[in-house]
Design a protein around this motif. Structure first.
Motif, PDB file in Angstrom:
ATOM      1  N   ASP A 144      -5.686  38.084 -18.033  1.00 32.27           N
ATOM      2  CA  ASP A 144      -5.305  37.976 -19.438  1.00 32.27           C
ATOM      3  C   ASP A 144      -3.928  37.343 -19.565  1.00 32.27           C
ATOM      4  N   VAL A 145      -3.026  37.729 -18.708  1.00 26.28           N
ATOM      5  CA  VAL A 145      -1.684  37.137 -18.710  1.00 26.28           C
ATOM      6  C   VAL A 145      -1.781  35.632 -18.528  1.00 26.28           C
ATOM      7  N   GLU A 146      -2.575  35.231 -17.550  1.00 24.21           N
ATOM      8  CA  GLU A 146      -2.704  33.804 -17.249  1.00 24.21           C
ATOM      9  C   GLU A 146      -3.299  33.046 -18.424  1.00 24.21           C
ATOM     10  N   ALA A 147      -4.291  33.659 -19.047  1.00 20.56           N
ATOM     11  CA  ALA A 147      -4.927  33.018 -20.202  1.00 20.56           C
ATOM     12  C   ALA A 147      -3.912  32.829 -21.325  1.00 20.56           C
ATOM     13  N   ARG A 148      -3.120  33.848 -21.579  1.00 17.69           N
ATOM     14  CA  ARG A 148      -2.110  33.761 -22.644  1.00 17.69           C
ATOM     15  C   ARG A 148      -1.073  32.686 -22.327  1.00 17.69           C
ATOM     16  N   CYS A 149      -0.695  32.581 -21.063  1.00 22.09           N
ATOM     17  CA  CYS A 149       0.263  31.547 -20.670  1.00 22.09           C
ATOM     18  C   CYS A 149      -0.288  30.158 -20.961  1.00 22.09           C
ATOM     19  N   LEU A 150      -1.535  29.936 -20.581  1.00 25.15           N
ATOM     20  CA  LEU A 150      -2.130  28.618 -20.811  1.00 25.15           C
ATOM     21  C   LEU A 150      -2.233  28.318 -22.298  1.00 25.15           C
TER      22      LEU A 150
ATOM     23  N   SER B 170      -8.305  28.730 -10.764  1.00 26.82           N
ATOM     24  CA  SER B 170      -8.467  27.319 -11.129  1.00 26.82           C
ATOM     25  C   SER B 170      -8.232  27.147 -12.621  1.00 26.82           C
ATOM     26  N   ARG B 171      -7.927  25.955 -13.029  1.00 24.90           N
ATOM     27  CA  ARG B 171      -7.720  25.676 -14.444  1.00 24.90           C
ATOM     28  C   ARG B 171      -8.956  26.053 -15.256  1.00 24.90           C
ATOM     29  N   ALA B 172     -10.127  25.717 -14.725  1.00 23.70           N
ATOM     30  CA  ALA B 172     -11.378  26.005 -15.444  1.00 23.70           C
ATOM     31  C   ALA B 172     -11.537  27.500 -15.686  1.00 23.70           C
ATOM     32  N   GLU B 173     -11.194  28.287 -14.690  1.00 21.76           N
ATOM     33  CA  GLU B 173     -11.303  29.750 -14.837  1.00 21.76           C
ATOM     34  C   GLU B 173     -10.393  30.261 -15.950  1.00 21.76           C
ATOM     35  N   VAL B 174      -9.146  29.809 -15.893  1.00 17.94           N
ATOM     36  CA  VAL B 174      -8.186  30.261 -16.914  1.00 17.94           C
ATOM     37  C   VAL B 174      -8.607  29.774 -18.288  1.00 17.94           C
TER      38      VAL B 174
END
Lengths: 184, 184
Positions: A144-150, B170-174
């Motif tokens: 979730d952290v990574e998703a929010r960063c992106l 990977s970018r796709a995962e995020v």
DNA sequence: CTCGTTCCATACGGGTGCGTATGGATACGG
DNA sequence: CCGTATCCATACGCACCCGTATGGAACGAG
């Protein structure tokens, strides 16, 4: 040590200005010279050639970018949420329009030039790492952290490449609402 | 009606290819001619000049973009959530790398050219409107809908301008994780 | 087989930008 | 005031690109 009339840095600054305004192809030595009120004579005293200028421009850009935002955000303290909100504010308002325009130009440039892409990766990795540390402080899941960063990074960058209107609402308003979703 | 050896469309296609690869400045008539295996002689039979080609290139781009995605998504039916997910899939995988690269090039171009910006606004408004209608079907607040739309668009576009890695992922995962947040 | 349409090759003029060469000009240090 | 370091002006050759002019070449229609 004689007086330095138009030193290296002025060529670099003018180059970055041209980059911001018209992309890499707009960085023309003779145009920079005219903007500086001289001829290109002095340019080739400072630099070997055009590629050398581009290198140094990217060097300075990278150096500034790596620390600029982080230092400004860290400077005033506060907990993770506060600092994150300050980061959002900074990226949204970005009083220095110039830096933003250079940033966007470099990002497009990076899609076509591997050396530029490498620099951008260094800068972005550094920023992402910092943002990750802020989110991690109050968000449990790593995914979730990574998703929010992106999402945050994409908003900062991508919103400038999106031309759509928002039916009555201003872009700034929608942007604020979007960023608020990231704190929850 | 004699056989058409290299018709208008081939010049336009080659122009879009050049645009995708190197930006507007890379659209050079003599380079296109060489890529098509002819000289520029024929170009000036089809077009008045370079600006005329650019106009027609943007015309075709706009025409394709306005309907391409929406038609593909609507074609297979399903409820709003299903169609939205299909839209996400389409934008993420985008089997046609070429169209994506043209899209990004046009977006950068639009920052420097008002006429291009106007076209982009038309396209983006149309897309935003469509996405808004999908979100509205299962999201109550209008402000929230608008925020999600901006996030989605920014992700589709902005993620290609962000070079950061994601520590193992990977970018796709995020990206998938980020888009999943938008459905909730 | 001829004729018109469609497209192409070639050559040219003009403009722009890069990089080099060379002769200053300016300012400070001694 | 003399010398050196720093910077600039000018002129040149080269390459690239645009747009034009002109004489075809290929092909289908009749």
């Amino acid at each position: 040590m004689a007086l330095t009339r138009t030193p290296r840095t002025s060529w670099i600054d003018e180059g970055l200005r041209a980059l911001a305004a018209g992309g890499p192809d707009a960085i023309r030595i003779e145009a920079l010279a005219q903007a500086l009120g001289v001829t290109k004579g002095g340019f080739y005293w400072h630099f070997d050639d055009r590629p050398a200028l581009l290198e140094e421009m990217l060097d300075t850009w990278e150096q500034v970018m790596i620390d600029e935002v982080i230092e400004r955000v860290e400077g005033e303290g506060g907990d993770a949420r506060t600092r994150l909100r300050r980061l959002f504010d900074l990226a949204s308002t970005r009083e220095s329009r110039e830096l933003l325009r250079v940033d966007l130009a470099v990002r497009d440039w990076a899609r076509r030039d591997r050396a530029v892409a490498k620099r951008l990766r260094r800068v972005d990795n550094r920023r992402m790492e910092y943002m990750r540390s802020l989110f991690s402080d109050f968000i449990p899941g790593e995914d979730d952290v990574e998703a929010r960063c992106l999402i945050a990074m994409s908003l900062f960058v991508g919103s400038h490449f999106v031309a759509a209107r928002h039916g009555g609402r201003s872009r700034a308003e929608v942007m604020t609402a979007a960023l608020k979703r990231l704190e929850a």
